[in-house]
Design a protein around this motif. Structure first.
Motif, PDB file in Angstrom:
ATOM      1  N   TYR A  83      56.692  26.651  85.586  1.00  0.00           N
ATOM      2  CA  TYR A  83      56.250  25.952  84.383  1.00  0.00           C
ATOM      3  C   TYR A  83      56.932  26.471  83.117  1.00  0.00           C
ATOM      4  CZ  TYR A  83      52.995  23.280  81.460  1.00  0.00           C
ATOM      5  OH  TYR A  83      52.441  22.390  80.576  1.00  0.00           O
ATOM      6  N   VAL A  84      57.294  27.760  83.113  1.00  0.00           N
ATOM      7  CA  VAL A  84      57.790  28.378  81.881  1.00  0.00           C
ATOM      8  C   VAL A  84      59.233  28.866  81.996  1.00  0.00           C
ATOM      9  CG1 VAL A  84      57.440  30.216  80.194  1.00  0.00           C
ATOM     10  CG2 VAL A  84      55.455  29.090  81.244  1.00  0.00           C
ATOM     11  N   TRP A  85      59.494  29.750  82.973  1.00  0.00           N
ATOM     12  CA  TRP A  85      60.731  30.529  82.926  1.00  0.00           C
ATOM     13  C   TRP A  85      61.945  29.799  83.487  1.00  0.00           C
ATOM     14  CZ3 TRP A  85      59.277  33.358  79.340  1.00  0.00           C
ATOM     15  CH2 TRP A  85      58.004  33.917  79.308  1.00  0.00           C
ATOM     16  N   VAL A  86      61.791  29.055  84.566  1.00  0.00           N
ATOM     17  CA  VAL A  86      62.921  28.268  85.071  1.00  0.00           C
ATOM     18  C   VAL A  86      63.361  27.224  84.044  1.00  0.00           C
ATOM     19  CG1 VAL A  86      63.709  26.670  86.871  1.00  0.00           C
ATOM     20  CG2 VAL A  86      62.347  28.681  87.497  1.00  0.00           C
ATOM     21  N   PRO A  87      62.424  26.459  83.435  1.00  0.00           N
ATOM     22  CA  PRO A  87      62.851  25.519  82.392  1.00  0.00           C
ATOM     23  C   PRO A  87      63.523  26.200  81.203  1.00  0.00           C
ATOM     24  CG  PRO A  87      60.635  25.008  83.129  1.00  0.00           C
ATOM     25  CD  PRO A  87      60.994  26.313  83.757  1.00  0.00           C
ATOM     26  N   LEU A  88      63.043  27.393  80.832  1.00  0.00           N
ATOM     27  CA  LEU A  88      63.647  28.102  79.704  1.00  0.00           C
ATOM     28  C   LEU A  88      65.104  28.445  79.990  1.00  0.00           C
ATOM     29  CD1 LEU A  88      63.432  29.491  76.959  1.00  0.00           C
ATOM     30  CD2 LEU A  88      62.576  31.537  78.148  1.00  0.00           C
ATOM     31  N   VAL A  89      65.378  28.944  81.169  1.00  0.00           N
ATOM     32  CA  VAL A  89      66.760  29.278  81.545  1.00  0.00           C
ATOM     33  C   VAL A  89      67.628  28.011  81.533  1.00  0.00           C
ATOM     34  CG1 VAL A  89      68.239  30.112  83.415  1.00  0.00           C
ATOM     35  CG2 VAL A  89      66.110  31.314  82.882  1.00  0.00           C
ATOM     36  N   ALA A  90      67.089  26.918  82.050  1.00  0.00           N
ATOM     37  CA  ALA A  90      67.839  25.656  82.080  1.00  0.00           C
ATOM     38  C   ALA A  90      68.171  25.171  80.669  1.00  0.00           C
ATOM     39  CB  ALA A  90      67.048  24.590  82.834  1.00  0.00           C
ATOM     40  N   LEU A  91      67.240  25.314  79.745  1.00  0.00           N
ATOM     41  CA  LEU A  91      67.469  24.880  78.365  1.00  0.00           C
ATOM     42  C   LEU A  91      68.542  25.730  77.683  1.00  0.00           C
ATOM     43  CD1 LEU A  91      63.773  24.219  77.283  1.00  0.00           C
ATOM     44  CD2 LEU A  91      65.580  22.506  77.453  1.00  0.00           C
TER      45      LEU A  91
END
Length: 467
Positions: free
Chosen positions: A421-429
């Motif tokens: 919910y948080v960390w994978v999307p952050l890396v992608a962004l």
């Protein structure tokens, strides 16, 4: 139109009537209304309703991505080979409307089968809907450069499309769970999800008939009047660096968005112990409507590249605030982070299709080949591929965290949900932001390309009319 079938390049200097603009937007309302139901709820449906393990679901989504490696380019090549009285892209709105509608319903149909046959059913229906989604969605992007060559009109069309898409995706995300309860009661989510799928499929079917009736391919060239050989189509990609950047952005951005979207209900149900807030969090996707609406004016002032970079920066900030809220189990921080992130996402979503349309022009300007299908098929292909890999990552992390549906979760399972919910999307962004830094198609270069292409098309049409 001349006797040999050549048509004028544009109408009204590239400006389109509002029935076409609104129909183009409605097309992605229909796509988002149905496919967001699948992207947001299908994993939860598989694990907590249909009874398939998270690991099996993750494997399914990974296998589906292998299929995508073939079906995305396949549809692009098919579009470039299509030559009908309706054009190249437009016929697909009619031909694959009913098949996509049927498979939407089948995805949420739950026959009483042994576990191994349940998995087979999931494979057939999910891969089927995945392939058919390419058939109805890739033409939406491939038709854009054929509707107009006017850069501002393209931004407007993409803005309208993103507004409708955001609204459709937000609407189904918010109303799905209440409708599941309405149609199935509290004790029969299988029936509830089935009738929600029937409703979404009916909306799609009707809207796509209207889309087919109203859209037109106004930009006609010598190449668009004939089927392009595969070798010729691929020449449009040679040294097409804007296309490479946009393809990379589309893949990594949607990978992150998918991992986040499909565990929203898990995060609020298990991590925050507030499942009733999941629909509220999804409702805040509508914040992106504001930024989408503002996109044309901001692009006019600072350009497409800076607009996307600004959107990604806001999305990264929102994700950081969301991460802090997740660590502290603080609901207000989670909501604030969600709002900031969705505002930034609106700018990104509004412009990806425009950048792909520009890469079609770049391919013609650079290589002399206008191949809308193969160039823009990357939009649906890479987005779906990213979403599928995101789905595989989600399934893998949930499995590694020993997620058990409808039970109190272990610390490892809660962390796996938070990571999705948080960390994978952050890396992608962050990676998406870095990719756009290398985008070099300036407004001055766009103007040069547009003038060259318009002159080339006008000259070809004049020569053909004389013949």
């Amino acid at each position: 139109m001349s006797s040999n079938g050549t048509v004028t390049v544009e109408k009204s200097n590239g400006k389109l009537p509002w029935n076409e603009r609104l129909s183009y937007g409605a097309s992605d309302f229909a796509c988002s209304f149905t496919f967001s139901l699948i992207g947001t709820y299908l994993m939860y449906f598989y694990t907590d309703v249909f009874g398939i393990t998270a690991g099996a679901v993750g494997t399914l989504m990974l296998v589906a991505r292998v299929i995508d490696a073939l079906d995305g380019p396949f549809w692009g090549i098919m579009i470039d080979h299509t030559h009908t009285k309706w054009g190249r892209s437009r016929p697909y709105f009619l031909w694959f409307n009913a098949p996509f509608t049927i498979f939407t319903i089948l995805c949420f149909t739950t026959p009483d089968l042994p576990m191994n046959l349940k998995i087979v059913w999931a494979y057939v229906t999910y891969i089927g809907i995945d392939v058919l989604y390419s058939a109805v969605n890739i033409p939406l992007t491939s038709i854009l450069p054929s509707m107009t060559t006017d850069p501002n009109e393209r931004v407007l069309l993409s803005t309208i499309r993103s507004l409708f898409s955001n609204f459709g995706g937000t609407l189904i995300s918010v109303i799905a769970l209440p409708l599941v309860t309405l149609f199935g009661g509290t004790d029969n989510p299988r029936r509830g999800f089935f009738w929600v799928a029937v409703m979404a499929a009916a909306v799609f079917f009707i809207i796509y008939l209207v889309v087919f009736a109203n859209l037109r391919e106004h930009v006609q060239t010598r190449q668009s009047q004939q089927a392009l050989p595969i070798r010729t189509s691929l020449k449009a990609l040679r040294n097409n660096w804007p296309w490479v950047i946009v393809v990379g952005l589309n893949f990594i951005y949607w990978l992150g968005m998918q991992t986040k979207g499909q565990v929203t209900i898990y995060f609020f149900k298990y991590n925050l112990d507030k499942p009733e807030l999941a629909s509220l969090a999804l409702f805040f996707n509508a914040v992106g409507l504001i930024s989408v609406f503002l996109t044309p004016k901001i692009v006019m002032k600072i350009g497409k590249k800076k607009t996307i970079l600004s959107g990604l920066a806001l999305s990264i900030l929102g994700q950081l605030v969301l991460g802090l809220g997740a660590q502290l189990l603080n609901v207000p921080l989670v909501i604030i982070g969600t709002i900031i992130g969705n505002f930034g996402n609106g700018f990104v979503g509004a412009l990806i299709a425009v950048l792909l349309a520009d890469s079609v022009d770049y391919g013609e300007w650079k290589n002399g080949v206008r191949a809308e299908g193969i160039v823009t098929s990357a939009s649906s292909f890479t987005a779906k591929f990213g979403m599928g890999i995101g789905g595989a990552i989600t399934g893998m992390l949930l499995s590694l965290g020993h997620y058990a549906p409808n039970k109190s979760q272990s610390a490892s399972a809660l962390f796996s949900i938070e990571a999705n919910y948080v960390w994978v999307p952050l890396v992608a962004l962050v990676i998406s932001f870095i990719l756009i830094l290398f985008y070099r198609l300036t407004p001055e270069k766009e103007l040069e390309m547009t003038r060259y292409i318009d002159a080339k098309h006008a000259r070809e049409n004049l020569e053909d009319s004389i013949e």
